[in-house]
Design a protein around this motif. Sequence first.
Motif, mmCIF file in Angstrom:
data_model
loop_
_atom_site.group_PDB
_atom_site.id
_atom_site.type_symbol
_atom_site.label_atom_id
_atom_site.label_comp_id
_atom_site.label_asym_id
_atom_site.label_seq_id
_atom_site.Cartn_x
_atom_site.Cartn_y
_atom_site.Cartn_z
ATOM 1 N N LEU A 1 -41.630 -10.365 11.966
ATOM 2 C CA LEU A 1 -42.353 -10.848 10.790
ATOM 3 C C LEU A 1 -41.887 -12.271 10.514
ATOM 4 O O LEU A 1 -40.768 -12.493 10.080
ATOM 5 N N ASP A 2 -42.787 -13.238 10.805
ATOM 6 C CA ASP A 2 -42.395 -14.636 10.670
ATOM 7 C C ASP A 2 -42.890 -15.173 9.325
ATOM 8 O O ASP A 2 -44.074 -15.432 9.139
ATOM 9 N N GLU A 3 -41.994 -15.332 8.406
ATOM 10 C CA GLU A 3 -42.295 -15.802 7.044
ATOM 11 C C GLU A 3 -43.488 -15.088 6.404
ATOM 12 O O GLU A 3 -44.431 -15.734 5.953
ATOM 13 N N PRO A 4 -43.452 -13.765 6.366
ATOM 14 C CA PRO A 4 -44.610 -13.049 5.813
ATOM 15 C C PRO A 4 -44.671 -13.150 4.298
ATOM 16 O O PRO A 4 -45.732 -12.936 3.706
ATOM 17 N N HIS B 1 -47.546 -13.455 12.553
ATOM 18 C CA HIS B 1 -47.249 -14.855 12.792
ATOM 19 C C HIS B 1 -47.132 -15.634 11.502
ATOM 20 O O HIS B 1 -47.667 -15.242 10.471
ATOM 21 N N GLN B 2 -46.429 -16.752 11.623
ATOM 22 C CA GLN B 2 -46.184 -17.584 10.464
ATOM 23 C C GLN B 2 -47.494 -18.055 9.837
ATOM 24 O O GLN B 2 -47.634 -18.104 8.630
ATOM 25 N N HIS B 3 -48.452 -18.419 10.722
ATOM 26 C CA HIS B 3 -49.775 -18.770 10.216
ATOM 27 C C HIS B 3 -50.688 -17.605 10.537
ATOM 28 O O HIS B 3 -50.572 -17.006 11.589
ATOM 29 N N LYS C 1 -36.844 -21.043 14.985
ATOM 30 C CA LYS C 1 -37.042 -19.606 14.790
ATOM 31 C C LYS C 1 -38.382 -19.156 15.367
ATOM 32 O O LYS C 1 -38.447 -18.216 16.164
ATOM 33 N N THR C 2 -39.420 -19.851 14.981
ATOM 34 C CA THR C 2 -40.748 -19.462 15.458
ATOM 35 C C THR C 2 -40.833 -19.600 16.974
ATOM 36 O O THR C 2 -41.403 -18.743 17.664
ATOM 37 N N THR C 3 -40.255 -20.668 17.463
ATOM 38 C CA THR C 3 -40.271 -20.873 18.912
ATOM 39 C C THR C 3 -39.636 -19.687 19.631
ATOM 40 O O THR C 3 -40.181 -19.165 20.608
#
Lengths: 392, 348, 430, 539
Positions: free
Chosen positions: D172-175, D93-95, D51-53
Amino acid sequence: MSPEPRKRRLVIPWSDVLITIASIVLAFIVGALLMIFSDTEVRSKFAYFFARPSDALIASWEKISGAYAALIKGAIGGYGPITETTAQAAPLICAGLGVGLAFRAGLFNIGAQGQAVLGAIVAAYIGFTWHLPPGIHLLLAILGGLLGGAFWGGIVGWLKAKTGAHEVIVTIMMNYIALGLLAYLLTTPAFQRPGRTDPISPIVDWNATMPRLEGGQLHLGFLLALLAAVAVWWLLDRSTIGFAIRAVGANPHAAATAGMSVARTTIITMFLAGALAGLAGVQAALGPSASGLPVPLSLGIVGSIGFDAITVALLGQSKPLGTVLAGLLFGALHAGGLAMQSVAQTPLTLTTVLQALIVLFVAAPALVTKIVPFLKPRKTRAFGPVPEGGLA
Amino acid sequence: AEAPGTGGASAPPAESPSPTAGGAAFKACMVSDDGGFDDKSFNQNSHKGLLDAKAELGIETGQVESNSTADYAKNIQSMVDANCNMIVTAGFLLSDDTLAAAKKNPDVEFAIVDNNDPKTYPAVTNLKPLLFNTAQSSFLAGYLAAGMTKTKKLGTFGGVKLPTVTIFMDGFSQGVDYYNKQKSTDVQVLGWDAAKQDGQFTGDFDDIKGGQRTAEGLISQGADIVFPVAGPAGLGALQAAKASGGKVNAIWVDTDGCVSAETYCSNIITSVNKVMDVAVRDTIKAAKDGSFSNEPYVGTLENDGTGLAPFHEFDSKVPAELKSELDAVKADIISAKITIESKSQPSA
Amino acid sequence: MSIDTVDRTASRPEAAPLETPGRRRQRISTGILIAGVGVLLLVGLASTDGSARFALSDAFDEVQLPTVTVPGFTTVLVCGLLCLAAAVGYLSGSLRGRWPVLAGAVAGLAVVMGFLTWAASGRELPFPVSNQFAGTLSLATPLVFGALCGVLCERSGIVNVSIEGQFLSAAFAAAIVGSLTSSVPAALIAAVLAGLVMAALLAVFSINYLVNQVVLGVVLNLLAVGVTGFLFDQLVEPASLKYNSAPVLEPLPIPGLASIPFFGRVLFEQNILAYLAAISVFVVWLVLYRTTWGLRIRAVGEHPEAADTVGISVRGIRWSAVLAGGVFGGLGGSFFTLASTGSFTKEFTVGNGFIALAAVIMGRWHPVLASIMCLFFGFVTQMASQLQTLSTPMPSQFLLILPYVATIIAVAGLVGRVRPPAADGIPYEK
Amino acid sequence: MTPSSPPAVGTGLRLRGITKRFGDLVANDSIDLDITPGEIHCLLGENGAGKTTLMNVLYGLLQPDDGTISIEGVDHAHETPKEAIAAGIGMVHQHFMLVDVFTVAENLILGREDGTTGLLNMAQARRHVRALSERYGLNVDPDAVIEDLPVGVQQRVEILKALANDAKYLILDEPTAVLTPQETDQLMSVMRSLRDEGKAIVFITHKLREVREIADKITVIRHGKVVGTAKPTDPEADLAELMVGRAVTLVVDKKLASPSPEPRLALKGVWVASPNGTLAVQDLDLDVFGGEIVCIAGVQGNGQTELAEALLGLIRVLKGSIQLDGRPLTGLTPSETIDAGLGFVPEDRKQHGCVGTFTVAENLILNHYDEHPYARGIALDLSKVRQNAAHRVDEFDIRTQSIESTVSSLSGGNQQKVVLARELSRTLALLVACQPTRGLDVGAVEFVHKRLIEERDRGTAVVIVSTELDEVVALADRIAVMYRGRVVGIVPPDTSREVLGLMMAGVPTEEALASASSTTLAEEDAALEASLEEMHHES
Ligand SMILES: Nc1ncnc2c1ncn2[C@@H]1O[C@H](COP(=O)(O)OP(=O)(O)OP(=O)(O)O)[C@@H](O)[C@H]1O
Ligand SMILES: Nc1ncnc2c1ncn2[C@@H]1O[C@H](COP(=O)(O)OP(=O)(O)OP(=O)(O)O)[C@@H](O)[C@H]1O
Ligand SMILES: [Mg+2]
Ligand SMILES: [Mg+2]
């Protein structure tokens, strides 16, 4: 997927070897260019290069081949030169191990020079002041030197652990202080040769001199360096102390969470690193010179061993075997450099350039593979075990 | 091969047969200490003697610079291996190894520059110490400076506290004392306390900027003549003198400063010569001629092995009276009417 | 119901932050340090006799200011007691707000004053105050350039251990080009270019080839020593008049300001490099904290991924910062040649680059603080040198190492743990 | 360009055949995805699904090996984030991608500074932050330094950063991974209003509850491929199965606790200061019995982490006493508390849990490497170390190439298993686990929960620090809610989310119970189902 405990076996990293060889060759090529450029005589022949290129080319070739032939002959051309190389390599290996060990704990030990000076001071003092039976005298002198270096390194570790003082600053300063201390001691009666006003010590007793094999420069020091390498290997790979050192170096947070004391590990590491660098100083103080006797204690006793050791540790990737090989390479360069100077009248500083270039190329394998395209790029980046994050 | 004329010409020089060294091949060689041949001090001056000998006598030469103390023995050996007939080593640090090599190679003649204690040498017939009693010439320099100062303050400093350095400072301050006694004056020497045998040092021979600052410190205390004994770092003192715009001058050491540091000639009253190059050249010549002896050579005022260099631009500024006093003092030193005390003096 | 509405300040922990273990350790070590010095001063009372004199002018200054005389015993006693008082304040932890800073400043002054009085009392010569300041500035000038170089590089995340190498190459280039052209501007430009070349090597290997930066710095220093040394041996030394006699910088008194008593002589009669150094400190501060580029440099040094995700070229910014650092490295190097004799000697930068590196760390990667650390080092070095002239009871060898000992004491006792830019030294891979 | 795909040509963002390889690993395998304005599009997939990729490719951080991106009918090849930003894409971003030492305003203008003078205009930046936060109801102080802010607020800054560019497509990546239920609710309402403004939102989360609550569309990715789409109304179990490729038990299966008669862990009046000098834990009393799980719930930054670290001995206890089985723990170093029978699973596995460059085998003995049987004197017995590793890898099903692989080469879930395997391989008196399943996919979560309960059933006192209410509720025998360094109250596990949420905001237990509308979990879930039904009928 049930992972088998993989059998460890020595894999020769061929691409690393090739890249190192290519780096050495490249360094020599750059060195050759520098020689041609800076030689007034050869340059003057290039002035009429287009009229008579042979002059310039022959002169260049003579200059380069003369210098490098002498260098190689002086480094590995026979038993004498080879043992000379081992003699030059021994202190480099010891101090390189000291720098490398600290690297593994995430510490930048720029202070091998000062630690070696302390090692030399103590070893020489025991060597020329006490008069003890054979064997014991040498042993005590060596131990004394180890402790001297360890003390000097230990101070850095202690300050870092207790006050957070940055080891880079402290080691740099401790180098100057060690040299100042040596300069002072050499003006005191305890260290001066009786009847002399020069800052030069008495000659170390025969009983405290490292024994050497007749006919060359192979002496106990080289054996000690190899033993030190094995000891460091065992310490790092096979002991609990080494486990903690590596863990603290790789991730101090995780190490602390797992119950290791970062402070204690820092002190122990700097103590051991200092002892190893001290051993290099011991070599300088007790190792026989070409005349068979050790050189007396003087201001330049350890030369630039402590600084060269940093490049040795870097080239050896902070691993014991690598450090031994890198120490031998630079030892050979030093030994050959002296021969190059006396035979081919090429300044010694060229070997410094070569030393720097070799490390530079080895450190950037991508550059080497770009210049020498038939080499396969290696996967891992150079200098894995060197702490990342610099002056953190 | 000879270097071709440098006219920037892009035409090749005519092929010429390389000149062959005339006469029997004699090879003189030299080993430096870890200062190297470019130390602007005894290594360099001795090296000049070697080059002079080569030019004058048409001999072959060899040389090797040492990187560290561990190299000395090996470098001397490498010169032996290079079939040198005579090997000159520079500096007291090489004393043990030179002695050992001399014993081991009785066919080769050796000389060692600036090794202060020849008495420790047993009777080795092929080793000649070359020494310089620069305290004598520095005494003259001190007397001169005391006579020239307007502020009644003189400054001196050294590079590293070595006997070969402090001997100058001892001689200098005793010259000043002598002047004070003679003239009942009160000229002070800053930067050297003869009684304590300690004073002002830069700690390093290379630190030009440090030499400059040290000299400026002395000048700020009122010294109007500085006497740096610090190799290249002393150049900084010359610069400090120059920057004072004529208020401050200097006395140089080792070589004639008006030659070796030409740009500062207008600020150099004189120099304390330590004629190592001549001593080295003469020793090589003697060895070539077969008249080598192991008798220590001590450069003194008497044999011109040390002395004051010409006054150059100060010739007119030094009072004639002072000049003649200097001659008298020199004669007194030679005749031992004046004795100079310095534990750094050669004891031969 | 949102979170904000149920904020219960009643249950809030005390507002005043507690002392962290780090702070506490630092406070205690500072206290012990000051107490130690105070005790030493009081011990020194036994060997303090007569009065100490402080000369405000140099002997050859046109305007002679009076020499201040203080009673030795009383001054040392007062200074020692002040130190002890400050130490008690620190150790008891009762100082709050501005007081610790004030007590620190008082103690610092008392240490310097007490020590100098002790050393100078009973001596024939006065302690030359104006030369003390002049020497401090002269010592600090190259260090400040070096520190600014270090700050710029490291703020962008590139550790620069090769300041010494930049100094050396720049000094060499200044000597050669200055000699060949007899022109100071040309020599300065050459020095800057040499600094830039060294910086470019640092940048290309660390940023593009991801070489470990400390490795690289050490190697570049070695390379600079080797190349300048080799060229010096082969090329310069045989023809030193041609290659090694560059013109030197003249002092440029600032009209008006230079005639202020004391300060005019100390501050406003410098050469161009000293003025440039002072201006550069301000410029670097301005650049880092007030410009777009500076914001990006700091961002890239703290969190390169974050910068990347907002469209900033991490490599580009790092390159630019390292090159900008190279300019300062070059200027600093030129000082050794041009602000001195115009000639080069092998390794005559004598470790100044490393001292500058230490100042960067001690100054917490801040241009102004780092420059203050350079001044501190310069001050102690110059003081040690002046005390040699005064012929104090301390052996000259000890005075020569005093600056290094003082630096360690300052680092261990006063500075303590420092926090570098988060990404300092970590290659950015994309 | 195939006009046959659902959204009309020229609208929205389309990914076609995106393929991204990392060496031999195909992280994205010919993925097609359509993102339409006015829709919230959820991406579901287990850890490492890609997903993030995929989002990084879209954002220009990674270059695809194959495939095209088109925005409103125009082909785009984003080589840098700058180009993506210009094309109207914003990403959280996720991080965290915030510079810790910068202020909010500095973070916000970074990369979008006014380029004309080269000088920073902070006053304008501050105004901009205020305007933005007002407009979206995301309250932040422009001058606050990021590292001083609670994570929830940091997340708001991230969102503001994305919005500041007037992004039309928001990723929104795992916010919500670090947010409280209330904060999550707030975020969701912001997301809804953004959607209603016509923005397209890609929302990645592992929490199925959130997906079902807010998604307009759901795409599930497994092993780099799109394996299907789902509707928000689909039951959670179906979604989980689609993600993982097998049936997953979502309900933690646990027996009733049988606590020991005496508390094993007893805290009395404990005060702890955090490393930055603020008082983190105040006068805290807590008893934990053997054979029970006490979950410490609370918004991140209310002293839970410091409490856990104080138990370990990593930070000093200022006042008060901690006793384990009657022996004092206060004043002990971590190695001593570990010897006393403490197992510790730190919050951040990469930073604190394991040494990334060490092998799996080495990490498995990280906190007892100097004990029998691994050490004899100072010598390590490598064969014992390997035996242990082989055993643990089997027992915990750690997916690794070999025990000699470095831990950094493992996926997050497997790294967590290494930590758990290490901690649970000894006889423990007390287990402290912080955020044991943060960022793990449902499969991994299931496994971790099972092991934690097994440990409880062995009679160990288990303390779990979690900000994840679902987890707290599923695992706890008792829930202690922490707010600003104190325990607000201790409640049974069937307390409703709303009450817990109120308590996490500092409302004392009684007040919270009184003011909450629904009181049990079951009622609350029913309410969610009902609202989903309603939405389904509307559309
Ligand atoms: N820089 C990289 N180099 C090599 N492999 C990578 C890299 N980044 C990601 N991967 C691989 O790509 C796969 C997909 O990773 P990605 O981060 O996209 O997963 P994800 O679906 O976002 O998982 P998560 O839910 O854990 O965030 C991972 O399994 C990983 O193996
Ligand atoms: N630089 C890399 N080189 C090779 N593989 C990588 C790299 N970076 C990540 N990976 C792979 O990515 C996978 C997980 O990486 P990632 O960084 O997504 O983990 P994570 O985000 O911590 O996982 P999770 O989201 O499950 O907690 C691992 O399988 C690892 O092999
Ligand atoms: Mg991931
Ligand atoms: Mg992800």
